[in-house]
Design a protein around this motif. Sequence first.
Motif, PDB file in Angstrom:
ATOM      1  N   VAL A 156     -40.843 -42.639   7.160  1.00  0.00           N
ATOM      2  CA  VAL A 156     -41.328 -42.686   5.786  1.00  0.00           C
ATOM      3  C   VAL A 156     -41.197 -41.286   5.181  1.00  0.00           C
ATOM      4  O   VAL A 156     -41.349 -40.274   5.879  1.00  0.00           O
ATOM      5  N   ALA A 157     -40.907 -41.230   3.883  1.00  0.00           N
ATOM      6  CA  ALA A 157     -40.670 -39.950   3.202  1.00  0.00           C
ATOM      7  C   ALA A 157     -41.532 -39.854   1.955  1.00  0.00           C
ATOM      8  O   ALA A 157     -41.059 -40.083   0.828  1.00  0.00           O
ATOM      9  N   PRO A 158     -42.811 -39.568   2.103  1.00  0.00           N
ATOM     10  CA  PRO A 158     -43.699 -39.471   0.938  1.00  0.00           C
ATOM     11  C   PRO A 158     -43.316 -38.293   0.052  1.00  0.00           C
ATOM     12  O   PRO A 158     -42.673 -37.340   0.492  1.00  0.00           O
ATOM     13  N   THR A 196     -48.215 -41.817  15.229  1.00  0.00           N
ATOM     14  CA  THR A 196     -47.451 -41.247  14.133  1.00  0.00           C
ATOM     15  C   THR A 196     -47.338 -39.742  14.317  1.00  0.00           C
ATOM     16  O   THR A 196     -48.290 -39.087  14.750  1.00  0.00           O
ATOM     17  N   MET A 197     -46.188 -39.197  13.983  1.00  0.00           N
ATOM     18  CA  MET A 197     -45.990 -37.756  14.041  1.00  0.00           C
ATOM     19  C   MET A 197     -45.344 -37.273  12.755  1.00  0.00           C
ATOM     20  O   MET A 197     -44.654 -38.018  12.059  1.00  0.00           O
ATOM     21  N   ILE A 198     -45.584 -35.996  12.453  1.00  0.00           N
ATOM     22  CA  ILE A 198     -45.010 -35.356  11.276  1.00  0.00           C
ATOM     23  C   ILE A 198     -43.705 -34.685  11.671  1.00  0.00           C
ATOM     24  O   ILE A 198     -43.588 -34.103  12.758  1.00  0.00           O
ATOM     25  N   ILE A 199     -42.712 -34.754  10.785  1.00  0.00           N
ATOM     26  CA  ILE A 199     -41.487 -34.002  10.996  1.00  0.00           C
ATOM     27  C   ILE A 199     -41.296 -33.062   9.820  1.00  0.00           C
ATOM     28  O   ILE A 199     -41.424 -33.450   8.661  1.00  0.00           O
ATOM     29  N   ALA A 200     -41.049 -31.793  10.150  1.00  0.00           N
ATOM     30  CA  ALA A 200     -40.781 -30.786   9.120  1.00  0.00           C
ATOM     31  C   ALA A 200     -39.281 -30.490   9.160  1.00  0.00           C
ATOM     32  O   ALA A 200     -38.486 -31.182   8.544  1.00  0.00           O
ATOM     33  N   GLY A 201     -38.874 -29.496   9.951  1.00  0.00           N
ATOM     34  CA  GLY A 201     -37.445 -29.238  10.111  1.00  0.00           C
ATOM     35  C   GLY A 201     -36.808 -30.081  11.204  1.00  0.00           C
ATOM     36  O   GLY A 201     -35.605 -30.332  11.201  1.00  0.00           O
ATOM     37  N   ASP A 233     -50.037 -38.941  -0.198  1.00  0.00           N
ATOM     38  CA  ASP A 233     -49.329 -40.074   0.389  1.00  0.00           C
ATOM     39  C   ASP A 233     -49.003 -39.809   1.857  1.00  0.00           C
ATOM     40  O   ASP A 233     -49.100 -40.713   2.702  1.00  0.00           O
ATOM     41  N   ALA A 234     -48.609 -38.585   2.177  1.00  0.00           N
ATOM     42  CA  ALA A 234     -48.304 -38.245   3.568  1.00  0.00           C
ATOM     43  C   ALA A 234     -49.546 -38.396   4.438  1.00  0.00           C
ATOM     44  O   ALA A 234     -49.483 -38.948   5.548  1.00  0.00           O
ATOM     45  N   ALA A 235     -50.682 -37.928   3.944  1.00  0.00           N
ATOM     46  CA  ALA A 235     -51.930 -38.048   4.697  1.00  0.00           C
ATOM     47  C   ALA A 235     -52.324 -39.507   4.876  1.00  0.00           C
ATOM     48  O   ALA A 235     -52.838 -39.901   5.936  1.00  0.00           O
ATOM     49  N   ALA A 236     -52.072 -40.335   3.858  1.00  0.00           N
ATOM     50  CA  ALA A 236     -52.406 -41.762   3.949  1.00  0.00           C
ATOM     51  C   ALA A 236     -51.547 -42.440   5.009  1.00  0.00           C
ATOM     52  O   ALA A 236     -52.042 -43.263   5.798  1.00  0.00           O
ATOM     53  N   HIS A 237     -50.254 -42.125   5.056  1.00  0.00           N
ATOM     54  CA  HIS A 237     -49.386 -42.688   6.092  1.00  0.00           C
ATOM     55  C   HIS A 237     -49.857 -42.263   7.483  1.00  0.00           C
ATOM     56  O   HIS A 237     -49.884 -43.066   8.417  1.00  0.00           O
ATOM     57  N   LEU A 238     -50.231 -41.011   7.616  1.00  0.00           N
ATOM     58  CA  LEU A 238     -50.673 -40.497   8.914  1.00  0.00           C
ATOM     59  C   LEU A 238     -51.974 -41.161   9.351  1.00  0.00           C
ATOM     60  O   LEU A 238     -52.190 -41.406  10.541  1.00  0.00           O
ATOM     61  N   VAL A 262     -43.437 -39.261   9.750  1.00  0.00           N
ATOM     62  CA  VAL A 262     -43.694 -38.949   8.343  1.00  0.00           C
ATOM     63  C   VAL A 262     -42.945 -37.659   7.998  1.00  0.00           C
ATOM     64  O   VAL A 262     -43.285 -36.581   8.492  1.00  0.00           O
ATOM     65  N   GLY A 263     -41.915 -37.782   7.188  1.00  0.00           N
ATOM     66  CA  GLY A 263     -41.138 -36.618   6.776  1.00  0.00           C
ATOM     67  C   GLY A 263     -41.771 -35.914   5.588  1.00  0.00           C
ATOM     68  O   GLY A 263     -42.234 -36.560   4.650  1.00  0.00           O
ATOM     69  N   LEU A 264     -41.787 -34.584   5.639  1.00  0.00           N
ATOM     70  CA  LEU A 264     -42.434 -33.798   4.584  1.00  0.00           C
ATOM     71  C   LEU A 264     -41.440 -33.124   3.642  1.00  0.00           C
ATOM     72  O   LEU A 264     -41.844 -32.431   2.712  1.00  0.00           O
ATOM     73  N   ARG A 265     -40.166 -33.324   3.857  1.00  0.00           N
ATOM     74  CA  ARG A 265     -39.151 -32.586   3.110  1.00  0.00           C
ATOM     75  C   ARG A 265     -39.162 -32.905   1.617  1.00  0.00           C
ATOM     76  O   ARG A 265     -38.733 -32.091   0.792  1.00  0.00           O
ATOM     77  N   GLN A 266     -39.644 -34.095   1.231  1.00  0.00           N
ATOM     78  CA  GLN A 266     -39.629 -34.500  -0.184  1.00  0.00           C
ATOM     79  C   GLN A 266     -40.890 -34.090  -0.938  1.00  0.00           C
ATOM     80  O   GLN A 266     -41.133 -34.566  -2.043  1.00  0.00           O
ATOM     81  N   ILE A 267     -41.685 -33.188  -0.354  1.00  0.00           N
ATOM     82  CA  ILE A 267     -42.910 -32.721  -1.012  1.00  0.00           C
ATOM     83  C   ILE A 267     -42.701 -31.271  -1.436  1.00  0.00           C
ATOM     84  O   ILE A 267     -42.913 -30.344  -0.642  1.00  0.00           O
ATOM     85  N   PRO A 268     -42.264 -31.024  -2.671  1.00  0.00           N
ATOM     86  CA  PRO A 268     -41.899 -29.666  -3.103  1.00  0.00           C
ATOM     87  C   PRO A 268     -43.036 -28.663  -3.001  1.00  0.00           C
ATOM     88  O   PRO A 268     -42.799 -27.476  -2.733  1.00  0.00           O
ATOM     89  N   SER A 269     -44.266 -29.096  -3.200  1.00  0.00           N
ATOM     90  CA  SER A 269     -45.395 -28.164  -3.217  1.00  0.00           C
ATOM     91  C   SER A 269     -45.645 -27.518  -1.862  1.00  0.00           C
ATOM     92  O   SER A 269     -46.355 -26.509  -1.779  1.00  0.00           O
TER      93      SER A 269
END
Length: 349
Positions: free
Chosen positions: A10-12, A29-34, A17-22, A53-60
């Motif tokens: 998933v790519a919130p 579930t695991m987070i992926i950064a790079g 949204d990322a926290a909700a998926h987690l 849960v991919g974080l790449r689409q979260i610009p902030s």
Amino acid sequence: MLRLPSFRYVAPTTIADAAAHLAEAPRETMIIAGGTDLVPNMKRRQQTPRTIVGLRQIPSLAGVTHHDDGVTIGAMATLSALAADARLRARCPGLWQAIVQIATPHLRNMGTIGGNLCLDTRCTYYDQTEEWRRAIGYCMKKDGGTCWVATSSPKCLAVSSTDTAPMLQALDARVQLTSAAGARTVAVADLYANDGMAYLTRRADEILTAIDIPVGPASPERGREGGRSTYWKVRRRGSFDFPVASVAAAARLDGDGRVEDVRIVLGAVLSRPAATPRAEALLRGERLDDDRIAAAADAAYDVAKPMDNTDFELHWRKKIIRSLVGHALRELRGDDMRGARLRLAKQVL
């Protein structure tokens, strides 16, 4: 060829949204950064999440903000971007030194500072293919019941191999952790536990979103308001390897050259970055003369407890801590240590 297991991706686009998926199933579930740590681990079946849960689409999460009393770095800021940040290099030279010694340019283009802070602990008996680990009956960290580093040990002894964590701990940095239930801030020193399996105190439903570093404005003569920092690392290959021993040091000196405050943190000698309170106490209020530096190096040596779970002999890894602390403190004193860095690299090679 090592292939990835099946998983849901998933790519919130927001932290919420990322926290909700987690929060749906945090243990699965695991987070992926790079992905430079998680993907190889998944290929070796060391980690097998059902959802990523991919974080790449979260610009902030990727920004760097400089303000008068510090720097805030988003967890998704790439290591390459931070290495190219001239203001960060001027204000936090030790952190810059740590970052540019991580992996290779290609991996720094992908890798993030948040990912490096959460880097999995490493061990000769763990960082192998699934077939290799099955042949020895696995190990305590994954699928087995024995720590092969010390078979009578009640806990896993896998070693902390992050470069940025010791330096950020020495800089008194704090991290922001966010979950569906809310947010909290913890000191980097409190983010880790000395346990190769449960090495992070971050909960399974939390996302590391940012790092706050309390530094003042840079001065060409004296660094940050008299503060200085440096990072020294020993590795097998001079251009691409995890640390087998490292030292992060930061100090604030008064106008007379006396130490007002100092932090010395060891890396790759325990399952967490190791503070050295006795070594620091020997330096506060004193000038960084050679005798005082030698005494602090001896005190730091006592803290190091490397195990036979990575490259080089463990006794040599412990012994080299004295040299690394001495080099780091001389650099904080203002000595030109470029030659010592070159000699250290040649000695290892």
